[in-house]
Structures are given as structure tokens and as C-alpha cells.
Design a protein around this motif. Structure first.
Motif, PDB file in Angstrom:
ATOM      1  N   CYS A   1      -4.474   3.379   7.577  1.00 48.71           N
ATOM      2  CA  CYS A   1      -4.508   1.968   7.170  1.00 48.71           C
ATOM      3  C   CYS A   1      -5.903   1.206   7.940  1.00 48.71           C
ATOM      4  O   CYS A   1      -6.963   1.034   7.531  1.00 48.71           O
ATOM      5  CB  CYS A   1      -3.375   1.326   7.116  1.00 48.71           C
TER       6      CYS A   1
ATOM      7  N   ASN B   1      -7.272  -1.185  -0.806  1.00 48.93           N
ATOM      8  CA  ASN B   1      -6.181  -1.411  -1.433  1.00 48.93           C
ATOM      9  C   ASN B   1      -6.339  -2.048  -2.851  1.00 48.93           C
ATOM     10  O   ASN B   1      -7.565  -2.048  -3.531  1.00 48.93           O
ATOM     11  CB  ASN B   1      -5.480  -2.868  -0.605  1.00 48.93           C
TER      12      ASN B   1
ATOM     13  N   ARG C   1       0.807  -1.200   0.251  1.00 46.09           N
ATOM     14  CA  ARG C   1       0.026   0.098   0.114  1.00 46.09           C
ATOM     15  C   ARG C   1       0.757   1.350   0.096  1.00 46.09           C
ATOM     16  O   ARG C   1       0.536   2.232  -0.719  1.00 46.09           O
ATOM     17  CB  ARG C   1      -0.859  -0.003   1.259  1.00 46.09           C
TER      18      ARG C   1
END
Length: 397
Positions: free
Chosen positions: A135, A205, A22
């Protein structure tokens, strides 16, 4: 091009390294639109070989060496000060000085922070537009750890969950956008930090489906006649360690009693002592670091993701799907992934169900599941389309 400061807690790898995908794609994406000034840590000696690749994407860069054992010892001081251990773990005076010089020299007006622990370096620059890619809700991961561990570690993890959540809430409230890896992660954080609900969002993602393609030819890494069951991931990460230990000790014996030619391959870098010990079990193979995970997925009878603790989206699941490999997942591993159980993945909750689902694939390979899974990834997990969400947050005035 305008200048942008990018703060990442661990140096992003080129795209075939699963645990840093990522951040690497985020860097590549931003480098097409801004002059990126990158500050990051290197916590693995093997990472230094990738520095030239990363530097080529940046206008300037700073790589701070981080020694995990020393950092863990240093972070224990946070207990006495009632701070988050994660912040002390990633605290570095040299990185802070470099950041201050970059901000002043290049008149930077945009900052992207990758992971909550790096937000401490953006705190002095309230004049800049600041976007934080959390995240995952890391504080909730520590809460889950606390529930699984016994004293005294559960007390340590509970402390970190509490202190890190307080810091995550402070960061989200002070920044211009707080982004997560999936809708469920964003929704969870909205519940934990309702005061920042209007600035919380997410972007999924992605997967490089040209790289992770079953159309390529791969040498078979398995022995002749083996029915290979594969798990991929960083094997020093506790949720992965817990997952493979549970599978190897509880689920795999149920399969071995029916399929004597079944083998369980644990594929991933830095296997812990607990993971290495699993290789003593009949039929369990621990590979350690491999140059390429794709051959293991291409030739596997089934990929498994038996995670019992998970946050965010599991790249290991998306990569296996992109390779057209049939995947059996736990509910925790499937969370946040837009896939339909029974159509493009098989879902299993509990050891007996997990063994039954894997056995069904060993008995009768279902190529249709793999083909549908790959099509799902191609449709829903494109890096360019998903990363466009961060562009809007950076340019919003």
C-alpha cells in the motif's frame, strides 16, 4: 479454483468503511478467482459484527483478536532487540499456527500479503508465489512522524523508520512482486530499495461510484443556513488528527471572520482526545462515528483535505470527488491522485491560500468542479480495472 492464502493486518470492512476499502475490494476480487484462506486481526470490538460478511467470501478464515494497548506495550520489546515495532505489534503465535495448517492442508501455492507487517507470516513459504501489497511506504511515514515530533517520540519514530525500511527491503527482495497504491509510492520505494526495482509496481485504489453517487437522495445532516465544511476520515489516525487540528486552529478562524455561518464538521470514527477538544472552538463540530458519510459530502459546501503528512492515495479525497463535492486539498493529500488542480480539485499550499480557496467556494459554489471530479473518478478509479494488475503478478511464472 486454486487455493490462495491472504494475510491482512486489520479485518477488511464492507465497502462503506473508508480505512479498509482497499483490502475489502482485494478480498472480493481474489474470491472470484481463488479459494481464499484469510488470516487477519480484529483490533476494534465493533468489527466482530462484520465477520459473517467476510467469512462468506472465504473458503476458510482465522480472526485473531488484537488489543491495541497491549500490542503497543508488547512491541516495545523490539527496541531492545533492534527490530521493527510494527512486526512485534502484529506478532501472534495462534495466527502463525493457523497459517501453517492452512498451507499444509490445502497445498497453497499463492500468497497475497496486505501490509508489510503481515509478511512475517509468509516468510516460511518460499516455495509459494508471494505478492505483497505494501500500500504505502510505511517506513517513510514514520520518518515524517519523527520530523514532526519532539524528544523522546522522535527517537522512537526514527528507530521505527529505520528498522521497518530494512524489513521492507528484505520482503521486497524475497517476494515475487511488491506493489504500492500509486506511481509516486512505487517510485519512492524504488529509490529506497533499488535492488528490487524490477519487481516493484502499483495499482491505484478504486471507488464504488454506484455507492458514492450524488444522484441518490440524502437527508441533510446540517443545520438550516449553515455553510458546512467537511473533513472525513478515521479520527484516531495521527495524520488526520494533525490535519483537522491545523485547519480548526489556523485556517478556520480566517474563514469564520468572513463567514459567521460557516461550520467545520469533523466526521469520522474513534476521535482522539485532541480531536474531541476541537469541538470547544466556535463553529467546530465533531460527529464521531456516523452510519454513512455520504449525506455529509452530498450537502457540504466544500470538503477539505488539509493533510500535512500523507502516504499513498487519500480515499477521503476520491470519495468526495465521486460524490460531486468540490474539494480543497493540500499538496500532500493530492499526491498520487490523477486530478488537475483548478479543474477537478482546488489545490492550496499554506494556511492563507487554503482559506482563500475554501472562501472562493463558499462565496460562489462551483458545481462544474464537482461534476468534472466525479467523471475523473469514474474514468480512472475503477476497482475491477485497477485490481487486474494483481492478477498478472499472481499468474506470472
Amino acid at each position: 479454483m486454486d487455493d490462495l492464502l491472504l494475510l491482512i493486518h486489520r479485518m477488511p470492512y464492507p465497502p462503506n468503511k473508508g480505512d479498509k476499502i482497499r483490502s475489502y475490494h482485494l478480498l472480493k476480487h481474489l474470491a472470484q478467482r481463488y479459494r481464499v484462506h484469510l488470516a487477519t486481526f480484529i483490533d476494534d470490538a465493533d468489527d466482530w459484527q462484520h465477520v459473517p460478511t467476510v467469512q462468506a467470501l472465504c473458503a476458510s478464515s482465522h480472526f485473531a483478536p488484537l488489543h491495541p494497548k497491549l500490542a503497543r506495550l508488547r512491541s516495545l520489546g523490539a527496541l531492545l532487540a533492534n527490530r521493527s515495532l510494527s512486526l512485534d505489534y502484529y506478532r501472534d503465535a495462534g495466527l502463525a499456527r493457523w497459517t501453517a495448517q492452512a498451507m499444509a492442508s490445502h497445498h497453497i501455492s499463492r500468497i497475497v500479503v496486505f501490509s508489510s507487517a503481515m509478511a512475517q507470516y509468509a516468510e516460511p513459504y518460499a516455495q509459494a508465489r508471494r505478492v505483497v501489497d505494501f500500500c504505502d511506504v510505511d517506513s517513510d511515514k514514520w520518518r515524517q512522524y519523527a520530523e514532526q515530533k519532539s524528544w523522546p517520540m522522535n527517537m522512537l519514530y526514527r528507530h521505527e523508520a529505520r528498522q521497518l525500511l530494512a524489513y521492507e527491503r528484505t520482503v521486497a527482495l524475497s517476494c515475487d512482486a511488491a506493489l504500492f497504491v500509486s506511481a509516486p509510492e512505487a517510485d519512492l520505494f524504488k529509490q529506497l530499495a533499488p535492488e528490487s526495482a524490477d519487481r516493484i509496481g502499483y495499482f491505484n485504489n478504486g471507488v464504488d461510484t454506484d455507492y458514492f453517487s450524488p444522484a441518490r437522495q440524502y437527508d441533510d445532516p446540517f443545520g438550516a443556513g449553515e455553510r458546512a465544511i467537511v473533513f472525513t476520515g478515521a479520527m484516531d489516525y495521527w495524520p488526520n488528527i494533525d490535519a483537522v487540528a491545523w485547519f480548526a486552529n489556523t485556517i478556520f478562524p480566517l474563514l469564520r471572520s468572513r463567514f459567521g455561518d460557516a461550520r467545520f464538521y469533523i466526521v469520522g470514527a474513534r476521535p482522539s482526545a485532541a480531536v474531541l477538544a476541537l469541538a470547544q472552538l466556535p463553529g467546530v463540530m465533531v460527529t464521531g462515528t456516523v452510519p454513512d458519510v455520504r449525506p455529509y459530502l452530498a450537502h457540504a459546501a466544500v470538503a477539505v483535505a488539509p493533510l500535512r503528512i500523507a502516504r499513498g492515495i487519500q480515499n477521503k479525497v476520491l470519495e468526495a470527488m465521486a460524490m460531486g463535492c468540490a474539494v480543497v486539498v493540500s499538496p500532500q493529500a493530492l499526491e498520487g491522485i490523477e486530478a488537475t488542480p483548478g479543474v477537478d480539485v482546488l489545490l492550496a499550499d499554506g494556511a492563507d491560500t487554503f482559506a482563500d480557496q475554501v472562501a472562493s467556494l463558499l462565496l460562489s459554489p462551483q458545481d462544474a468542479i464537482g461534476a468534472i471530479a466525479r467523471a475523473t473518478v469514474q474514468q480512472r478509479y475503477s476497482w475491477p480495472s485497477n485490481l487486474a494488475h494483481i492478477d498478472a503478478r499472481l499468474e506470472c511464472t
